[in-house]
Design an enzyme around this catalytic site. Structure first.
Site, PDB file in Angstrom:
ATOM      1  N   SER A 150       0.837  -1.200   0.000  1.00 55.78           N
ATOM      2  CA  SER A 150       0.000   0.000   0.000  1.00 55.78           C
ATOM      3  C   SER A 150       0.869   1.245   0.000  1.00 55.78           C
ATOM      4  O   SER A 150       1.999   1.226   0.501  1.00 55.78           O
ATOM      5  CB  SER A 150      -0.893   0.022   1.241  1.00 55.78           C
ATOM      6  N   ASP A 151       0.351   2.338  -0.560  1.00 56.49           N
ATOM      7  CA  ASP A 151       0.994   3.616  -0.309  1.00 56.49           C
ATOM      8  C   ASP A 151       0.852   3.902   1.185  1.00 56.49           C
ATOM      9  O   ASP A 151      -0.036   3.370   1.860  1.00 56.49           O
ATOM     10  CB  ASP A 151       0.360   4.727  -1.149  1.00 56.49           C
ATOM     11  N   CYS A 152       1.730   4.744   1.714  1.00 57.14           N
ATOM     12  CA  CYS A 152       1.876   4.830   3.161  1.00 57.14           C
ATOM     13  C   CYS A 152       0.634   5.392   3.846  1.00 57.14           C
ATOM     14  O   CYS A 152       0.205   6.510   3.556  1.00 57.14           O
ATOM     15  CB  CYS A 152       3.129   5.625   3.500  1.00 57.14           C
ATOM     16  N   SER A 170      -2.321   4.274   3.415  1.00 55.34           N
ATOM     17  CA  SER A 170      -3.520   4.292   2.575  1.00 55.34           C
ATOM     18  C   SER A 170      -4.580   3.304   3.054  1.00 55.34           C
ATOM     19  O   SER A 170      -5.767   3.506   2.793  1.00 55.34           O
ATOM     20  CB  SER A 170      -3.168   4.023   1.108  1.00 55.34           C
TER      21      SER A 170
END
Length: 769
Positions: free
Chosen positions: A288-290, A292
Site C-alpha cells: 500500500s501507499d503509506c 492508505s
C-alpha cells in the site's frame, strides 16, 4: 558556496579505506552460519527451492508474528534468528533518504544523484535508463552491505503525467503511455539486475492506478474518487504498470491512495488479484501507499469498522501495509472471521519470497554475488560521469534564433541571472538523497567565461522587483546573458499541485526587462518538472534561445554550460506537452477523461488538438537532420485464429479485429529509415515514430507514439535505423469497452518529417464461409 563535486568524492575515498570492515562485519539478516540454533533450519537451506523454504518459515510463525511482518517496519524474531526489517526505501533517481530504510553518514555521506525522471525521460534513451538503474542498485547494495539501507526500493513512479499542474509529474516519465512503459521496464530491469530468480534489489512500480492528483482546489488524493472509463484505464493509465510486471518483471507494485470508480485501489480485488497478479502474473508483493489502508477507513469511510478495512485489503490481494493499520487491526479481522489465517499466510508468502530472492535468508551478506560492494562503489567517478551524461542527454533546446552555441572568444563575459542561477539542491528535485557533490549553473558557466552574477529574485516566488535594476546593469555590460529561471519544490511537489502554468511571481517581468537591457544575446534556461507557459519569451525576438533543463541532477550546472557553449549538442525531446495558461481553465484536474467531449478539450498530444506553447516531442539541435525511408512495407497482414470461427467467438467490429483473436506471435515488420546529418556539427538525433489509425475510428487517438531511437550521427554522414512495427503491439487501439483492437485499412506512420501509409488486412486464407 556549494562544495564542488570532487569534495565528497575525496571524502568517500578517505573514509572507504577506514570503513571497509563495516561491510564485512554486518550481522546477517537471517540464517547466520555462526548461530547454531538457526543455521540448520529448513528455511536457511539455500539448496532447496524457495517455495519450500518459504513454507517452512511460515509454519514456524505464530499469528501475532505473522501480523507484525505485514507492515513496513517488520519485527525481529530472535528465536528464529531473523532481524527486524524496514521495507520502505526509495530510489527514484538515486538512492534516497526519503524512506526510513535508508540513511546517509559515516562511510556513506552521499550517493550519485541523477536527473529527475522527467529530465531523463527527455533523452528517449532506453539503454541510459537501464544503466542508471544498474548504478543506483550498485550503490543501494553497497549501502545495504554497510548497514545503511534496505533492499526493497519503492521506485519508479510510472503514473501518466496527465495534467500539467500535477506536483509529482516531475517524478514520472511523462504523458505518453508507450514512453512511460519503456522507461518502466528498462529502469526496473536495471535496478533488479536479475540472475534467474535472484535479484540485486527489488523495485516497485507505483502508484497503481489513475493516480495523478495531490491537492487541487480543496480536493486531495486521500478523498479523490477517480472516475475512469474502461477505455482510458486500458489505453493510458494501466499501460506502464503492465509493462513493469510483464516486461520488467518487477518484484512489487504499490496501490494508490485514491479510489477508482468508487473503490479504494488497495481494496479492489479486480485491480490487485484480478489484474496485477492474475492477468499480468506478478511474481512479487503488493504494497500500500503509506497509510492508505488507514485512509480507507479514517478518511474515505469505506467500511464500518477498521478490521473490515484490513480484511478487505488483504482479501483484495494486498500483501504489505506501509503504515501500522494492519498490525493493529488484522488480529480482530481474523477473530471475527472476516479473513482466515491462510489469507495472512498467502500475503506473507509473497513478501518472504522476495526477501529470499534477494538473498536475505542466505546467511553472510558477503557470500552474496553483490556482497563485495561497499563505500568505494558509491559516488565513483564513473557513476558521477553517468549522472553528467544523463543531464546532457535530457536537456531540451526549445528555441534558438542562432545565438547558440555561445563562443568562448566572442562571449568572454556572461551575466548569469535568476533565482535558479546558483542553486544546488533544487537541481535534484524530490525523492532525492544526499548528492555526491554539486555543480551549479553559475559554476558550470564560470568554466567557460568570466561571470557576473545577480539573482534578480531572491527565490522562485519572486515577489519583488527590488533587485531587477542590478540584473539589468549586469546584462547591459556583459557579452551574453543567461537567465536561469523556473520552479522548485516550493511551487511543485508532492501534495502541492500548481494553480497556474505561468512563471511564478514577477519572473516574467525580470526576464523581459533583462532581455531589453542585454548588450548581447539573451538565453532563457528553465528548471522545472512541469511545463511552463513562456509564450512571451517564445515570441520575444530579444530572447534568442530557450532551454529546458528539467531538474538536471547533481551535475546539472556542468551539463547546462556544456549545452550553452556547444561542447554538447542538445538532443533531448519534450516528454510532455507545454500548454498555454488558458488551457487549464477548460480542464478540471478532477476530470480523468483523456478524450475530448463537448467543451472539454482532452488531454496530452494524443487527444488534445488545441494550441500549445511547445508540443510533445519538440526539441532542437545545433545541426540539422533529414529522414528518408530505405525499406518500408506497404502491406501488413494480421493472422486470425481460425479456431475462433469454429467456436463462433470471432468478432469483427467496425472493421477492427480483437487483439486476442489475432495470432500476435508472428514476426514484426522492419522499417529501415536513413537519418542524415546535413549540418556542420556532430549531433544526436531522437527519431520518434508515430502512427495514425484509419479514418473513422471514433475511439482512437489522433496519433500515438509507437517507437523511438536515439542515434549519434557525425556531420555529413548517414545512419540507418531499424524500427520494428507489429500490428498487434503498435497499430492497435482500445475501444470504449476497454478492448484492444487492430483496425483494418490504411494506417499512417509519421517518421520525423516523412509520412508513410501501410495497409493492414486480416489474413483469412483457407477459411470457408
Amino acid at each position: 558556496m556549494p562544495k564542488p563535486a570532487s569534495f565528497l568524492s575525496l571524502s568517500l575515498l578517505l573514509t572507504a579505506t577506514l570503513c571497509i570492515s563495516l561491510v564485512e562485519s554486518r550481522v546477517p539478516f537471517a540464517c547466520d552460519p555462526h548461530n547454531g540454533l538457526t543455521s540448520s533450519l529448513v528455511f536457511c537451506r539455500v539448496n532447496l527451492p524457495i517455495h519450500v523454504r518459504v513454507r517452512d518459515l511460515i509454519s514456524r510463525l505464530t499469528l501475532p508474528d505473522k501480523i507484525r511482518l505485514m507492515v513496513n517496519n517488520a519485527i525481529a524474531l530472535p528465536r528464529l534468528g531473523i532481524q527486524g526489517y524496514e521495507w520502505w526505501s526509495e530510489a527514484l533517481h538515486g538512492v534516497s533518504n526519503v524512506g526510513p530504510g535508508t540513511k546517509f553518514g559515516g562511510p556513506f555521506p552521499g550517493a550519485t544523484s541523477f536527473p529527475q525522471v522527467i529530465t531523463t525521460a527527455a533523452s528517449f534513451n532506453e539503454s541510459l535508463w537501464e544503466q542508471i538503474g544498474q548504478v543506483v542498485s550498485d550503490e543501494a547494495r553497497a549501502m545495504y552491505n554497510g548497514g545503511m539501507a534496505g533492499l526493497t526500493y519503492w521506485s519508479p513512479n510510472v503514473n501518466i503525467f496527465r495534467d500539467p499542474r500535477w506536483g509529482r509529474g516531475q517524478e514520472t516519465p511523462g504523458e505518453d503511455p508507450v514512453l512511460a512503459a519503456k522507461y518502466a521496464a528498462r529502469y526496473v530491469h536495471g535496478l533488479q539486475s536479475p540472475t534467474g530468480l535472484r535479484l540485486k534489489v527489488a523495485a516497485c512500480c507505483k502508484h497503481y492506478t489513475a493516480y495523478d492528483l495531490d491537492n487541487w482546489k480543496g480536493v486531495d488524493r486521500f478523498h479523490f474518487n477517480a472516475r475512469v472509463s474502461k477505455q482510458d484505464l486500458a489505453d493510458t493509465y494501466d499501460v506502464p504498470f503492465k509493462a513493469c510486471v510483464v516486461e520488467g518483471k518487477v518484484a512489487s507494485v504499490m496501490c494508490s491512495y485514491n479510489q477508482v470508480n468508487g473503490k479504494p485501489t488497495c481494496a479492489d480485488p479486480d485491480l490487485l488479484k484480478g489484474t496485477i497478479r492474475g492477468q499480468w502474473g506478478l511474481n512479487g508483493y503488493i504494497v500500500s501507499d503509506c497509510d492508505s489502508v488507514g485512509v480507507m477507513y479514517d478518511t474515505q469511510h469505506f467500511t464500518a469498522t477498521p478490521e473490515e478495512s484490513a480484511a478487505d485489503a488483504i482479501k483484495a490481494g494486498l500483501d504489505l501495509d506501509c503504515g501500522p493499520f494492519l498490525a493493529i487491526h488484522t488480529d480482530m479481522a481474523v477473530r471475527r472471521g472476516l479473513i482466515s489465517e491462510s489469507d495472512v499466510d498467502l500475503a506473507l508468502a509473497n513478501t518472504i519470497t522476495v526477501q529470499m530472492r534477494l538473498g536475505m535468508f542466505d546467511g553472510e551478506p558477503s557470500a552474496h554475488p553483490y556482497g563485495n560492494l561497499g563505500p568505494r562503489d558509491v559516488c565513483t567517478p564513473a557513476h558521477q560521469q553517468l549522472a553528467l551524461e544523463a543531464a546532457r542527454q535530457g536537456i531540451v533546446l526549445l528555441k534558438n534564433s542562432g545565438s547558440l552555441p555561445l563562443s568562448t572568444t566572442r562571449h568572454r563575459t556572461v551575466a548569469v541571472i535568476g533565482p535558479n542561477s546558483d542553486v544546488t539542491v533544487t537541481m535534484i528535485g524530490n525523492y532525492a538523497g544526499v548528492a555526491c557533490g554539486y555543480t551549479s549553473p553559475l559554476q558550470g558557466i564560470a568554466r567557460y567565461a568570466r561571470t557576473v552574477h545577480q539573482e534578480g529574485c531572491s527565490s522562485v516566488a519572486c515577489r519583488t522587483n527590488i533587485l531587477f535594476d542590478r540584473a539589468e546593469v549586469a546584462a547591459r555590460h556583459a557579452d551574453a546573458t543567461v537567465l536561469v529561471m523556473g520552479l522548485d519544490q516550493s511551487i511543485e511537489a508532492e501534495f502541492r499541485d500548481r494553480t497556474g502554468l505561468l512563471l511564478p511571481g514577477l519572473q516574467q517581468e525580470l526576464v523581459s526587462r533583462v532581455a531589453r537591457a542585454s548588450k548581447g544575446p539573451t538565453v532563457l534556461v528553465l528548471m522545472s518538472g512541469g511545463p511552463i507557459d513562456v509564450t512571451f519569451a517564445k515570441n520575444d525576438p530579444r530572447i534568442s534561445a530557450i532551454i529546458w533543463a528539467g531538474y538536471p541532477g547533481q551535475a546539472g550546472g556542468t551539463a547546462i554550460a556544456d549545452v550553452l557553449f556547444g561542447t554538447t549538442n542538445p538532443g533531448g525531446k519534450l516528454p510532455m506537452t507545454w500548454y498555454p495558461q488558458d488551457y487549464i481553465g477548460k480542464v478540471p484536474m478532477t476530470n480523468m477523461g483523456m478524450r475530448p467531449s463537448g467543451g472539454y478539450p482532452g488531454r496530452t498530444y494524443r487527444f488534445y488538438k488545441g494550441p500549445v506553447v511547445f508540443p510533445f516531442g519538440h526539441g532542437l539541435s545545433y545541426t540539422s537532420f533529414r529522414h528518408s525511408l530505405a525499406l518500408a512495407p506497404t502491406d501488413l497482414s494480421v493472422l486470425v485464429d481460425t479456431n475462433l470461427f469454429a467456436t463462433k467467438n470471432y468478432t469483427l467490429s467496425s472493421n477492427a479485429i480483437r487483439v486476442k483473436h489475432a495470432k500476435c506471435d508472428s514476426p514484426s515488420s522492419l522499417f529501415h529509415i536513413d537519418v542524415e546529418n546535413t549540418g556542420n556539427m556532430d549531433g544526436t538525433h531522437t527519431l520518434l515514430v508515430f502512427s495514425t489509425p484509419p479514418a473513422g475510428q471514433k475511439w482512437s487517438p489522433e496519433k500515438q507514439l509507437i517507437g523511438f531511437r536515439r542515434v549519434h550521427i557525425a556531420a555529413g554522414s548517414k545512419q540507418r535505423v531499424k524500427i520494428n512495427v507489429h500490428p498487434c503491439k503498435h497499430l492497435s487501439i482500445v475501444d470504449e469497452f476497454g478492448i484492444r483492437r487492430i483496425p483494418m485499412g490504411s494506417h499512417s506512420l509519421h517518421i520525423g518529417d516523412v509520412k508513410h501509409s501501410v495497409s493492414v488486412r486480416a489474413n483469412l486464407e483457407g477459411i470457408k464461409a
